[in-house]
Design a protein around this motif. Structure first.
Motif, PDB file in Angstrom:
ATOM      1  N   HIS A 152      63.271  57.457  64.175  1.00 15.36           N
ATOM      2  CA  HIS A 152      63.057  58.682  64.946  1.00 15.36           C
ATOM      3  C   HIS A 152      61.671  59.295  64.697  1.00 15.36           C
ATOM      4  O   HIS A 152      61.534  60.498  64.484  1.00 15.36           O
ATOM      5  N   GLY A 153      60.636  58.451  64.716  1.00 16.60           N
ATOM      6  CA  GLY A 153      59.278  58.953  64.568  1.00 16.60           C
ATOM      7  C   GLY A 153      58.804  59.090  63.139  1.00 16.60           C
ATOM      8  O   GLY A 153      57.637  59.400  62.911  1.00 16.60           O
ATOM      9  N   PHE A 154      59.671  58.844  62.145  1.00 14.78           N
ATOM     10  CA  PHE A 154      59.274  58.834  60.741  1.00 14.78           C
ATOM     11  C   PHE A 154      59.157  57.379  60.287  1.00 14.78           C
ATOM     12  O   PHE A 154      60.108  56.610  60.420  1.00 14.78           O
ATOM     13  N   TRP A 155      57.988  57.007  59.760  1.00 12.97           N
ATOM     14  CA  TRP A 155      57.799  55.655  59.266  1.00 12.97           C
ATOM     15  C   TRP A 155      58.098  55.648  57.773  1.00 12.97           C
ATOM     16  O   TRP A 155      57.445  56.327  56.994  1.00 12.97           O
ATOM     17  N   ILE A 156      59.116  54.892  57.358  1.00 11.57           N
ATOM     18  CA  ILE A 156      59.628  54.939  55.993  1.00 11.57           C
ATOM     19  C   ILE A 156      59.285  53.652  55.262  1.00 11.57           C
ATOM     20  O   ILE A 156      59.478  52.554  55.778  1.00 11.57           O
ATOM     21  N   ASP A 157      58.765  53.788  54.028  1.00  8.35           N
ATOM     22  CA  ASP A 157      58.461  52.655  53.159  1.00  8.35           C
ATOM     23  C   ASP A 157      59.301  52.766  51.889  1.00  8.35           C
ATOM     24  O   ASP A 157      59.334  53.820  51.251  1.00  8.35           O
ATOM     25  N   VAL A 158      59.970  51.683  51.513  1.00  9.69           N
ATOM     26  CA  VAL A 158      60.742  51.603  50.274  1.00  9.69           C
ATOM     27  C   VAL A 158      60.234  50.386  49.513  1.00  9.69           C
ATOM     28  O   VAL A 158      60.356  49.254  49.985  1.00  9.69           O
ATOM     29  N   LEU A 159      59.653  50.610  48.317  1.00 13.30           N
ATOM     30  CA  LEU A 159      58.925  49.552  47.624  1.00 13.30           C
ATOM     31  C   LEU A 159      59.349  49.457  46.152  1.00 13.30           C
ATOM     32  O   LEU A 159      58.758  50.098  45.276  1.00 13.30           O
ATOM     33  N   PRO A 160      60.365  48.680  45.820  1.00  9.27           N
ATOM     34  CA  PRO A 160      60.706  48.443  44.410  1.00  9.27           C
ATOM     35  C   PRO A 160      59.703  47.477  43.774  1.00  9.27           C
ATOM     36  O   PRO A 160      59.160  46.595  44.452  1.00  9.27           O
ATOM     37  N   PHE A 161      59.453  47.641  42.470  1.00 14.71           N
ATOM     38  CA  PHE A 161      58.476  46.780  41.801  1.00 14.71           C
ATOM     39  C   PHE A 161      58.882  46.531  40.355  1.00 14.71           C
ATOM     40  O   PHE A 161      59.666  47.267  39.759  1.00 14.71           O
ATOM     41  N   PHE A 162      58.316  45.468  39.798  1.00 15.44           N
ATOM     42  CA  PHE A 162      58.527  45.087  38.402  1.00 15.44           C
ATOM     43  C   PHE A 162      57.207  44.551  37.868  1.00 15.44           C
ATOM     44  O   PHE A 162      56.471  43.866  38.582  1.00 15.44           O
ATOM     45  N   SER A 163      56.895  44.860  36.606  1.00 16.97           N
ATOM     46  CA  SER A 163      55.632  44.368  36.069  1.00 16.97           C
ATOM     47  C   SER A 163      55.663  44.227  34.556  1.00 16.97           C
ATOM     48  O   SER A 163      56.462  44.862  33.862  1.00 16.97           O
ATOM     49  N   PHE A 164      54.790  43.357  34.066  1.00 17.33           N
ATOM     50  CA  PHE A 164      54.397  43.318  32.665  1.00 17.33           C
ATOM     51  C   PHE A 164      53.017  43.972  32.609  1.00 17.33           C
ATOM     52  O   PHE A 164      52.011  43.346  32.955  1.00 17.33           O
ATOM     53  N   PRO A 165      52.917  45.225  32.180  1.00 14.59           N
ATOM     54  CA  PRO A 165      51.651  45.959  32.248  1.00 14.59           C
ATOM     55  C   PRO A 165      50.526  45.343  31.427  1.00 14.59           C
ATOM     56  O   PRO A 165      49.357  45.505  31.762  1.00 14.59           O
ATOM     57  N   ALA A 166      50.873  44.667  30.327  1.00 13.55           N
ATOM     58  CA  ALA A 166      49.856  44.027  29.490  1.00 13.55           C
ATOM     59  C   ALA A 166      50.283  42.585  29.236  1.00 13.55           C
ATOM     60  O   ALA A 166      50.485  42.165  28.093  1.00 13.55           O
ATOM     61  N   PHE A 167      50.440  41.822  30.321  1.00 15.66           N
ATOM     62  CA  PHE A 167      50.976  40.474  30.225  1.00 15.66           C
ATOM     63  C   PHE A 167      50.148  39.591  29.301  1.00 15.66           C
ATOM     64  O   PHE A 167      50.673  38.771  28.551  1.00 15.66           O
ATOM     65  N   TYR A 168      48.810  39.755  29.354  1.00 12.41           N
ATOM     66  CA  TYR A 168      47.946  38.982  28.466  1.00 12.41           C
ATOM     67  C   TYR A 168      46.829  39.878  27.951  1.00 12.41           C
ATOM     68  O   TYR A 168      46.214  40.631  28.709  1.00 12.41           O
TER      69      TYR A 168
END
Length: 282
Positions: A244-260
């Motif tokens: 209805h005119g609202f553009w919706i984004d749903v973005l789940p995420f996962f990370s290793f912040p200091a992988f190396y």
């Protein structure tokens, strides 16, 4: 005991900062709208709907008069038995206030775990320098404020390049956070001068779904590059739709912040999160 608490806070601050490097936003290129696109012949599309495209086709800044409130929920499980869970919620908004210009205000950075507290707000501006698809270039400037002590604590300048080919988009950026107060600033929590170089590869699966692989490099302090270098690694899955005119984004995420980093591979520190936003033309 105080040293353990201090170490825990520093680890949490670094993990939060590095995790936010991987966020779909950050928000500037990921959650922003796209330039107006004329509907094809015979297609019934409202003016508002024509302002939005799949993630990989969106431009660096929001179109004029488009507002995008967003929320980012971040959870960092304890990396050891003596650490505690970290939970934060950032509330903010993007607004395209002129052609190629956008403002990004994080007005409610909230720490929900441990003792609830109000964090440090931020105010940023973005300008699209080049829009010559498939190549796009934008620059940013951001001011950091403190809810305690010195009101103005630092700045960050940066640039982001977007390259597109079919369903694939490559984002490469470079951002320089500078503390003017000695207080930690930006997603890296830099106390002097830091550098973050996020790199993302996004694949559009269909009109509504995309996936992204995120990495790059971070340097918490350019004066001690070897000690503060880290290579993050993360993935994002996203869903976008128009309601209805609202553009919706749903973005789940996962990370290793200091992988190396300096001590090799580190999978003990990880983060989970969810970024949501909805856009509307005013």
């Amino acid at each position: 005991m105080s040293q353990t608490v201090s170490l825990r806070k520093r680890l949490g601050a670094f993990a939060v900062g590095a995790a936010l490097v991987l966020l779909p936003t950050g928000v500037l290129a990921q959650a922003s709208g796209a330039p107006a696109a004329a509907p094809s012949a015979g297609q019934a599309s409202s003016e508002d709907e024509s302002y939005f495209l799949p993630i990989t086709q969106r431009r660096f800044t929001l179109p004029s008069r488009i507002i995008l409130p967003y929320a980012v929920l971040l959870d960092i499980p304890p990396a050891s038995s003596d650490a505690s869970n970290f939970l934060a919620l950032n509330l903010g908004t993007l607004f395209g206030f002129a052609d190629r210009w956008m403002v990004d205000a994080t007005f409610a950075p909230l720490v929900l775990s441990e003792s609830f507290r109000y964090g440090n707000p931020e105010l940023g501006f973005a300008y699209q320098v080049v829009d010559s698809r498939p190549f796009e270039l934008g620059v940013t400037a951001r001011a950091f404020f403190s809810s305690t002590g010195v009101v103005f604590s630092g700045v960050e300048t940066g640039a982001l390049v977007l390259l597109r080919s079919g369903r694939v988009r490559l984002d490469v950026g470079a951002f320089l956070p500078i503390s003017t107060s000695g207080q930690p600033v930006g997603v890296l929590r830099a106390s002097r001068v830091g550098l973050r170089v996020p790199v993302s590869v996004l694949l559009q699966l269909n009109e509504h779904f995309h996936v992204a692989l995120r990495s790059g490099a971070t340097f918490g302090d350019l004066g001690t590059v070897g000690d503060t270098f880290a290579l993050p690694l993360g993935v994002t899955a996203g869903f976008s739709t128009n309601v209805h005119g609202f553009w919706i984004d749903v973005l789940p995420f996962f990370s290793f912040p200091a992988f190396y980093g300096r001590e090799g591979v580190n999978t003990r520190v990880m983060s989970f999160g969810l970024s949501t936003g909805f856009s509307k033309k005013l």
